[in-house]
Write a protein that holds these residues in place. Structure first.
Motif, PDB file in Angstrom:
ATOM      1  N   CYS A 145       0.838  -1.199   0.000  1.00 32.21           N
ATOM      2  CA  CYS A 145       0.000   0.000   0.000  1.00 32.21           C
ATOM      3  C   CYS A 145       0.876   1.253   0.000  1.00 32.21           C
ATOM      4  CB  CYS A 145      -0.915  -0.013   1.216  1.00 32.21           C
ATOM      5  SG  CYS A 145      -1.921   1.481   1.361  1.00 32.21           S
ATOM      6  N   CYS A 165       2.142   1.387   7.850  1.00 25.05           N
ATOM      7  CA  CYS A 165       1.927  -0.027   8.188  1.00 25.05           C
ATOM      8  C   CYS A 165       2.546  -0.930   7.127  1.00 25.05           C
ATOM      9  CB  CYS A 165       0.442  -0.337   8.310  1.00 25.05           C
ATOM     10  SG  CYS A 165      -0.307   0.341   9.810  1.00 25.05           S
ATOM     11  N   GLY A 166       2.522  -0.482   5.877  1.00 25.46           N
ATOM     12  CA  GLY A 166       3.126  -1.279   4.796  1.00 25.46           C
ATOM     13  C   GLY A 166       2.354  -2.535   4.486  1.00 25.46           C
ATOM     14  N   CYS A 167       1.030  -2.442   4.389  1.00 30.97           N
ATOM     15  CA  CYS A 167       0.202  -3.625   4.159  1.00 30.97           C
ATOM     16  C   CYS A 167       0.451  -4.225   2.783  1.00 30.97           C
ATOM     17  CB  CYS A 167      -1.275  -3.253   4.257  1.00 30.97           C
ATOM     18  SG  CYS A 167      -1.750  -2.702   5.897  1.00 30.97           S
ATOM     19  N   PRO A 186      -4.396   1.846  10.940  1.00 34.55           N
ATOM     20  CA  PRO A 186      -5.440   0.884  11.315  1.00 34.55           C
ATOM     21  C   PRO A 186      -4.916  -0.541  11.461  1.00 34.55           C
ATOM     22  CG  PRO A 186      -6.159   2.284   9.495  1.00 34.55           C
ATOM     23  CD  PRO A 186      -4.726   2.595   9.720  1.00 34.55           C
ATOM     24  N   MET A 187      -4.003  -0.937  10.597  1.00 34.34           N
ATOM     25  CA  MET A 187      -3.528  -2.324  10.673  1.00 34.34           C
ATOM     26  C   MET A 187      -2.525  -2.505  11.812  1.00 34.34           C
ATOM     27  SD  MET A 187      -5.345  -3.869   8.684  1.00 34.34           S
ATOM     28  CE  MET A 187      -6.706  -2.884   8.133  1.00 34.34           C
ATOM     29  N   GLY A 216      -6.412   2.086   1.785  1.00 35.48           N
ATOM     30  CA  GLY A 216      -5.845   1.007   0.991  1.00 35.48           C
ATOM     31  C   GLY A 216      -6.852   0.514  -0.031  1.00 35.48           C
ATOM     32  N   PHE A 258       0.083   4.205   1.187  1.00 32.83           N
ATOM     33  CA  PHE A 258      -0.312   5.248   2.123  1.00 32.83           C
ATOM     34  C   PHE A 258       0.467   5.152   3.440  1.00 32.83           C
ATOM     35  CE2 PHE A 258      -4.090   5.139  -0.758  1.00 32.83           C
ATOM     36  CZ  PHE A 258      -3.857   6.381  -1.325  1.00 32.83           C
ATOM     37  N   CYS A 259      -0.122   4.671   4.521  1.00 35.00           N
ATOM     38  CA  CYS A 259       0.529   4.861   5.820  1.00 35.00           C
ATOM     39  C   CYS A 259       1.719   3.918   6.020  1.00 35.00           C
ATOM     40  CB  CYS A 259      -0.472   4.736   6.966  1.00 35.00           C
ATOM     41  SG  CYS A 259      -0.743   3.059   7.544  1.00 35.00           S
TER      42      CYS A 259
END
Ligand code: SF4
Lengths: 204, 808
Positions: A55, A60-62, B26-27, A94, A57-58
């Motif tokens: 992802c 977290c790196g999903c 969020p995650m 996401g 965006f933030c």
């Protein structure tokens, strides 16, 4: 560029969500959503290409799975089930990521997001509009300005006679939205030019 | 982050402070909730009932900008009630080290404060350790009044519960509950995890806020253990990577300090002055390998590896806010912006946009026509008067190219190209590569000092492809052996003689092939967690050296027994005579055998127990910072630059070292206790929008879900100014005013601060005049004042007034 009105918004949203449900669970789709997208769906699914991504965006790196169709457009996105951080789930941002590439139009098809910049643009001093230019033209023009600004401001030795080889007349901000390899080249280019003013939003 | 997102689930207590994790990560919140499911206690410290606060067991409100008072008070509670983790503190921190007898902190100012012609600084001589030759003097009984523990104890003793709550506006009962709950993690079998974000860093005391959290964690023995750590949640997809890659004026890639004209005239001088003991003693290897990567064959020992081709810094402040000041003063004439939106995202945007009008040229690389590119047609501007030439170069989105990004847990992850960029849009890699190629062509015709321009290694052509050879760039960053071109397995292989080249030593290993996955480490996706502790050692690459939890030696006692036998991390197996650890050791677990072909020899625990914090020069976690900070060795509460109150703890109102602008566009600051601007304001984020909203306000569904700019105000303030939820209001600061909608929903309520009711308001800053969803920019109101160490602006505590907007 085209502004969207509220009706467009709502249409896109409801359609977008329906699309998600259908692709995610095709078996159920026929029963609950069949009317919306018609019977061609299984064929559509067969033809999409799956690409692993992270992802944009933030922090977290999903992990994401992105699906694109034969027209080279993104049609769907979901969380990558085996990613340790997000384990298949994603947040609204996401989920919205593919809209940077394609949006749903009035005919319920995916089309390119027309708000994207697709050609190099130039705005002349005092002008009130953009002009479309070729890559060759903008690269050459920027290179000449960089050289002029650098050469006019370049300091080889400072007031104490120390070799400094620097310019402070140019500045850069931004990098957190780029890939590591891109940032590395950028950093090298700027240091080769002798720039000191290199910053980005880690400071913000 | 010292730990990583999945590791949150190993915590027994979680303290979320200065972060709205549920909304912004969020995650990440998902893993805090997993901990909660397993019985962990969750605490939120936040001025507002944020989404995260509503998911925690305890929510303590505090006035924005009073975090140090809050955290120092927690330390005081922990020390007074004897709840600190003694074995840990004694062995792994500098608690027993003796400090110079003349050190003191008097009335908010530390010893060594000097004012030379208005230039303020600290002489840090009295912050240093007492030495006995080469050895630091210590008092293991912790009784000596000059030992770090006693100094810390005395320093925080002024922060008793009553005083703290008078400053912060927190209710005493809630505060006591927070102290009690979090102190419970000081037991050897309990882990406490600190999660923070920009609510901690965006202050004129931002670095000391973060320091306070580190000291708290050291006192409770929460560093280096699973479920512990100090976890800064980074806001952007690759802000970790861009920091590692040194897109900051004072660094070279890999946290190598920039070369400064006044102290680094030659390579030898740089190495002599910048090579400390401890792990950083390897710095010459890192720098020389970097020079070798940059200048290739031209870099030889004889010419100091082209050291003089690096620009030398002039020592002036060249951080973000200063750059806009230099545009105002006319020093900066050309400006590049890549994937950032300073017209909306930086502080004092009214003034920043004005300063940009002085530019001769502006180059913006972006996917949309963002406000920065369009600054010449912003509302109120007259394009005919703005002489700046603007180039807007169409960039590719993350999935329209390939490359790696680094998440907040330091995981470098590769992502692939799914589709082509639209129209003539190109990857940034292509743009930078070709721009510099074009610049080099110009310099082939001559120009000022062309050597570094013409000789920088820049050969990434990929035959038959339009895109540059990204694998070659990656290999150069990772490091390779010059003679053979072989990719290095990690930075341990780097040498200082020019035989290795490495663009960024901390990332070394990310491009080295995984033995099982047969792809470079950052590309692997092996979803296996052999220890069951959420380590996933073969998923992506976690720098440095694929280490997932930093300082992991500290998870075991000096003898190598895990503090918590139920959750062992590093463990010395005495029978087998070796370390057992699910992660890469952050300590010397083995050493090379005398005969290099033999397997490495295990190093017994006593040896690594003496420098468990291997990156610290003295090998210990620093309760007291002898170096590295310009504004004090211990965190001390100062009021935000704009504050309704005088400082209750000392006469020193503000951080004396803060970055401010005395004259010019960026000097406007409201007076203390301003009646005109009585509300304390902060800026925040929403889950639907990303930073300045440049991308997300151009994505229809996100723009639709979150379409309007608003300000959260308390029901009491709404009543006072006569507005209802959804009405238009004007928010104004000394720097400007904006009109937006009022959100009246109890997210913000007034706090009782030292007997005075104080209104707190919050505004998202994700709107501007371009995009589908347009709206006022909160940063039109924010001040240009910054932390002296990080130079981050004080977005999270400034003064505003809110009034009803007249319907037009
Ligand atoms: S999906 Fe949401 S939580 Fe995950 S990286 Fe993207 S923005 Fe962050």
């Amino acid at each position: 560029m085209r502004k969207m009105n509220r009706r467009d918004f709502l249409k896109n949203i409801s359609l977008g969500t329906a699309g998600l449900t259908l692709v995610a669970t095709p078996a159920l789709a026929g029963e609950s959503q069949g009317k919306i997208t018609g019977e061609k769906l299984p064929g559509k699914i067969r033809k999409v290409k799956e690409t692993y991504s992270i992802c944009c965006f933030c922090g977290c790196g999903c992990g994401l799975l992105l699906y694109s169709n034969e027209e080279d457009r993104l049609v769907f996105c979901e969380g990558y089930p085996d990613h340790p951080v997000n384990a298949g789930t994603i947040c609204p941002k996401g989920n919205g990521i593919i809209e940077g590439n394609t949006v749903i139009n009035k005919k319920r098809n995916r089309e390119s997001n027309r708000r994207r910049v697709t050609k190099p643009l130039y705005r002349a001093p005092g002008s009130s509009k953009w002009e479309e230019k070729s890559w060759d033209w903008v690269m050459a023009e920027i290179a000449q300005r960089v050289k002029k600004t650098r050469d006019e401001s370049f300091v080889e030795k400072d007031e104490h006679g120390v070799t400094v080889n620097r310019t402070t007349a140019m500045a850069h901000v931004g990098a957190a939205a780029l890939d590591n390899e891109e940032i590395y080249l950028l950093h090298k280019m700027y240091r080769a030019l002798g720039m000191l003013n290199i910053e980005h939003c880690a400071r913000l | 982050m010292t730990n990583h997102f999945v590791d949150y689930r190993n915590a027994d207590v979680i303290l979320i402070i200065g972060s709205n994790t549920a909304e912004n990560h969020p995650m990440g919140m998902k893993w805090a909730m997993k901990a909660k499911e397993k019985g962990a206690q969750l605490i939120a410290v936040d001025p507002r009932v944020s989404k995260s606060a509503s998911m925690c067991h305890v929510h303590a409100r505090l006035r924005p900008g009073t975090d140090i008072a809050f955290i120092n008070g927690m330390m005081n509670y922990i020390i007074e009630n004897d709840l600190w983790f003694k074995d840990y503190v004694l062995n792994y921190t500098n608690a027993s080290f003796l400090i110079h007898p003349d050190y003191q902190c008097e009335d908010g100012v530390f010893s060594g404060f000097t004012d030379i012609d208005g230039k303020l600084s600290y002489d840090t001589a009295t912050w240093q350790y007492q030495m006995d030759g080469d050895v630091i003097k210590k008092d293991p009984t912790l009784q000596d009044p000059n030992c770090v523990f006693q100094i810390l104890k005395k320093h925080v003793s002024r922060y008793d519960i009553k005083t703290v709550c008078q400053i912060t506006g927190t209710s005493e009962d809630t505060y006591r509950k927070v102290c009690e709950m979090y102190a419970s993690s000081g037991k050897r079998d309990k882990a406490g995890c600190v999660i923070y974000g920009m609510g901690i860093t965006m202050h004129s005391v931002g670095t000391q806020n973060a320091r306070a959290l580190c000291i708290l964690q050291l006192l409770l023995g929460n560093m280096g253990i699973p479920g512990g750590g100090v976890n800064a949640q980074r806001g952007e997809q690759n802000v970790q990577g861009s920091t590692d890659m040194a897109m900051l004026h004072g660094n070279l890639p890999g946290y190598l300090g920039m070369v400064y004209a006044n102290k680094h005239k030659t390579l030898a001088e740089y190495i002599e002055k910048e090579t400390p003991t401890g792990y950083w003693s390897n710095k010459p290897k890192f720098l020389i390998s970097q020079l070798k990567a940059w200048y290739g064959d031209k870099a030889t020992p004889e010419n100091d590896f082209c050291y003089d081709w690096l620009p030398k810094h002039d020592g002036k402040n060249r951080s973000y806010m200063s750059l806009f000041n230099y545009m105002d003063t006319g020093e900066v004439k050309g400006f590049f912006v890549a994937g950032q939106n300073p017209s909306v995202g930086g502080p004092s945007t009214i003034q920043a946009n004005q300063a940009m009008e002085n530019l001769e040229w502006l180059v913006v690389y972006d996917i949309f026509e963002i406000e920065t590119a369009a600054f010449w047609k912003r509302p109120g501007a007259d394009p005919s008067k703005i002489k700046t030439e603007v180039f807007l170069l169409p960039a590719a989105m993350s999935f329209e190219k390939e490359g790696s990004v680094t998440n907040a847990g330091r995981w470098m992850q590769w992502r692939y190209k799914a589709v082509n960029p639209p129209g003539e849009a190109k990857s940034d890699l292509w743009m930078f590569y070709n721009l510099f190629n074009t610049i080099r062509k110009e310099y082939q015709k001559g120009g000022k000092f062309p050597d570094p321009v013409l000789n920088m290694v820049w050969d990434y052509d990929l035959p038959g492809e339009e895109e540059p050879d990204i694998a070659k760039v990656a290999k150069e960053i990772n490091g390779y052996e010059v003679a053979t071109g072989n990719v290095l397995s990690g930075f341990a292989k780097l040498a200082a003689d020019g035989s290795t080249a490495c663009g960024n030593w901390v990332l070394s290993g990310y491009w080295f092939e995984d033995k099982d996955a047969k792809v470079p480490a950052c590309k692997r996706r092996i979803n296996k967690d052999p220890s069951g502790m959420g380590v996933f050692p073969q998923y992506a690459f976690s720098w440095p050296a694929n280490r997932r939890i930093a300082y992991n030696r500290c998870s075991a006692d000096p003898a190598g027994n895990p503090w918590n036998p139920q959750k062992p991390y590093a463990r010395w197996d005495a029978l087998a005579g070796k370390w057992v650890i699910p992660d890469v050791p952050d300590f010397k677990a083995t050493e090379p055998a005398p005969n290099p072909s033999d397997p490495p020899i295990p190093v017994p625990p006593e040896k690594s127990a003496v420098d468990a914090y291997i990156m610290s020069e003295d090998g210990h976690g620093r309760l007291f910072a002898v170096k590295g900070l310009s504004d004090g060795p211990l965190p001390e509460h100062y009021e935000p630059y704009e504050s309704p109150f005088r400082n209750l703890i000392s006469q020193q109102q503000n951080n004396p070292m803060a970055l401010t602008f005395k004259t010019g566009l960026f000097s406007k600051i409201a007076e203390i206790g301003s009646e005109k601007y009585p509300c304390v304001a902060i800026t925040v984020h929403l889950v639907e929008h990303y930073q300045s909203g440049a991308t997300t306000r151009n994505c229809p569904s996100l723009a639709e879900i979150s379409a309007h700019m608003f300000v959260n105000i308390s029901p009491s303030l709404a009543q006072k100014i006569g507005v209802k939820n959804g009405d238009d209001v004007i928010v104004e600061s000394v720097r400007g005013q904006i009109t937006c909608k009022a959100a009246v929903n109890g997210v913000c309520v007034p706090l009782m601060v030292n007997g005075k009711e104080t209104e707190v308001i919050s505004m998202p800053y994700s709107w501007g005049f371009m995009g589908i969803a347009t709206g006022a920019s909160a940063n039109d109101l924010t001040p240009s004042v910054g932390d002296p160490n990080s130079n981050i602006p004080e977005y999270k505590a400034f003064l505003c007034n809110v009034r009803k907007a007249n319907k037009s």
